[in-house]
Design an enzyme around this catalytic site. Structure first.
Site, mmCIF file in Angstrom:
data_model
loop_
_atom_site.group_PDB
_atom_site.id
_atom_site.type_symbol
_atom_site.label_atom_id
_atom_site.label_comp_id
_atom_site.label_asym_id
_atom_site.label_seq_id
_atom_site.Cartn_x
_atom_site.Cartn_y
_atom_site.Cartn_z
ATOM 1 N N GLN A 184 22.511 -94.810 -85.102
ATOM 2 C CA GLN A 184 22.962 -96.152 -84.681
ATOM 3 C C GLN A 184 24.399 -96.427 -85.095
ATOM 4 O OE1 GLN A 184 21.799 -98.582 -82.699
ATOM 5 N NE2 GLN A 184 19.996 -97.364 -82.260
ATOM 6 N N ASN A 216 18.219 -99.344 -86.726
ATOM 7 C CA ASN A 216 18.207 -99.514 -85.277
ATOM 8 C C ASN A 216 17.548 -100.809 -84.833
ATOM 9 O OD1 ASN A 216 16.088 -97.677 -86.406
ATOM 10 N ND2 ASN A 216 15.127 -98.062 -84.437
ATOM 11 N N THR A 257 19.747 -71.477 -75.130
ATOM 12 C CA THR A 257 21.016 -71.560 -74.407
ATOM 13 C C THR A 257 21.579 -72.968 -74.548
ATOM 14 O OG1 THR A 257 20.221 -69.908 -72.860
ATOM 15 C CG2 THR A 257 22.092 -71.259 -72.138
ATOM 16 N N CYS A 260 10.425 -97.545 -79.219
ATOM 17 C CA CYS A 260 9.235 -96.756 -79.507
ATOM 18 C C CYS A 260 8.086 -97.641 -79.973
ATOM 19 C CB CYS A 260 9.536 -95.713 -80.572
ATOM 20 S SG CYS A 260 11.147 -94.988 -80.390
ATOM 21 N N HIS A 291 23.618 -90.266 -76.538
ATOM 22 C CA HIS A 291 23.320 -91.367 -75.601
ATOM 23 C C HIS A 291 23.403 -92.742 -76.252
ATOM 24 C CE1 HIS A 291 19.017 -92.613 -76.477
ATOM 25 N NE2 HIS A 291 18.992 -91.444 -77.080
ATOM 26 N N GLY A 330 18.969 -87.070 -81.371
ATOM 27 C CA GLY A 330 18.821 -87.598 -82.720
ATOM 28 C C GLY A 330 17.501 -87.197 -83.364
ATOM 29 N N SER A 340 23.393 -88.871 -82.004
ATOM 30 C CA SER A 340 22.840 -88.688 -80.666
ATOM 31 C C SER A 340 23.816 -89.261 -79.649
ATOM 32 C CB SER A 340 21.490 -89.410 -80.579
ATOM 33 O OG SER A 340 20.996 -89.326 -79.267
#
Ligand SMILES: *Cc1c(COP(=O)(O)O)cnc(C)c1O
Length: 386
Positions: A179, A151, A237, A325, A201, A71, A199
């Site tokens: 989110q 979030n 890659t 964070c 995860h 993200g 994102s």
């Protein structure tokens, strides 16, 4: 002791079905998609297939999906990439004061590069209105970036209406939908957005992989130069196992979305009402109804969020005081402050985010364990004595 994970806004466990689909791409199917021999080019079609599957989930075209490392990179690419490629048309960017740091700090960095940024204020629920956006757009505005769902407090922005304002002013519109992934509709045609970040995860896929949807015709400068991957917009890659896992996770999330959301919303509301009944002087942060189905964010007067988290951890309950964070620093959340929550109350905030594996038993456990912890901490607080 029960182990209760209530921090799904920070990350989610990878679903077994997703792991299973990823596994062959670590070992026997390890080839580089850019190679000319079979073990390589076979993975080219695997990658194309994953891109098609993901595009279908977003109602997008496969050529409009850029795979990223998550993200944060998608947000950086949307803002830096768009601003740098389009700066001849203007150098004004609009965002909000409640964005994730991946957007907020990128916007601040653009200021250092000579761009001008307007950080729209929010109301007490964490919302910006279409009218506010319309009034902030100037002739030199090139880009608007507003998150789909917050979030920290779970507030859902009126993205469709906001995107419409930008479109009518011929300004590109990006949304950080990280989110929202797995919880809300991600139909980019219906939303009317030009760029959208996701994102894996956050919706039971692997960490370290995400995407930026970029509508056809939108020009971006790459952040990462090197090879010609991702139509020359993101060198490197490809993370084949991660991308395959993200495709599977997104399909599962969307297929089960409505049923899951109904179940999780009921548990969320039980938790909110139960906490209100059992703890005096608490306040729900964020919008009462226009919020993510899995988000509970409360301010508990007279106590520190950090000590609350440590006490919850001792009872096996994993929670957060805001975003992963910002916790760890003693600064109160920029989101709560932007919503007008006073400093001392913002310090005592607790975020509990439910997931697909959350049970009623776990909610009952939290309702039994949390109130005595609050009572204990308040008894020690000099503020509470008065
Ligand atoms: C988690 C999150 C991000 C960052 O995503 P990563 O994949 O962890 O880099 C960005 N925006 C929001 C709203 C998030 O919740």
């Amino acid at each position: 002791m029960l182990r209760v994970y209530l921090d799904h806004a920070a990350t989610t466990p990878v679903r077994p079905e997703v792991v299973e689909e990823m596994l062959p791409y670590f070992t026997e199917k390890f080839g580089n998609p850019s190679s000319i021999y079979r073990i390589g080019w076979e993975n080219r079609s695997v990658l194309d297939d994953a891109r098609d599957r993901i595009a279908a989930q977003l109602a997008a075209d496969s050529s409009e999906i850029i795979f990223t490392s998550g993200g944060s990179e998608a947000d950086n690419l949307a803002i830096k990439g768009y601003a740098l490629a389009n700066q001849k048309r203007g150098k004004h960017i609009i965002t909000t004061s409640v964005e994730h740091h991946a957007v907020l700090d990128t916007a601040k960095y653009m200021e250092k590069l000579g761009f001008e940024v307007t950080f729209l204020p929010v109301d007490e629920y964490g919302l910006v209105s279409p009218k506010q956006l319309a009034e902030a757009i100037r002739p030199d505005t090139i880009l608007v970036s507003i998150m789909y769902a917050n979030n920290e407090v779970g507030t859902i922005m009126p993205i469709k209406e906001l995107a419409k304002v930008a479109r009518e002013a011929r300004v590109a519109f990006h949304t950080d939908a990280v989110q929202a992934g797995g919880s809300l509709s991600l139909d980019v045609q219906d939303l009317g957005v030009d760029m959208l970040s996701l994102s894996a995860h956050k919706f039971y896929g692997p960490k370290g992989v995400g995407l930026l949807y970029v509508r056809k015709g939108i020009r971006l400068d790459p952040l990462i130069h090197g090879g010609g991957q991702e139509r020359r917009r993101r060198a490197g890659t490809e993370n084949v196992p991660g991308i395959v896992g993200m495709a599977k996770a997104l399909e599962l999330a969307n297929a089960e979305r409505e049923e899951n959301m109904r179940r999780i919303t009921a548990l969320r509301d039980k938790l909110i009402l139960g906490l209100r009944d059992r703890i005096p002087e608490i306040k729900l942060n964020g919008h009462p109804t226009q919020r993510l189905p899995n988000n509970v964010n409360i301010s508990i007067k007279y106590i520190e969020g950090e000590s609350l988290l440590l006490n919850l951890d001792m009872k096996g309950i994993a929670a957060s005081s805001g975003s992963a964070c910002t916790s760890g620093s003693l600064e109160p959340s920029h989101v709560l402050l932007a919503m007008g929550v006073p400093h001392e109350i913002a310090h005592g905030s607790l975020r509990l985010t439910l997931g697909r594996e959350t049970t009623e038993e776990e909610i009952d456990y939290v309702l039994a364990e949390l109130p005595p912890i609050v009572e204990k901490l308040r008894a020690m607080s000099p503020l509470y004595q008065e």
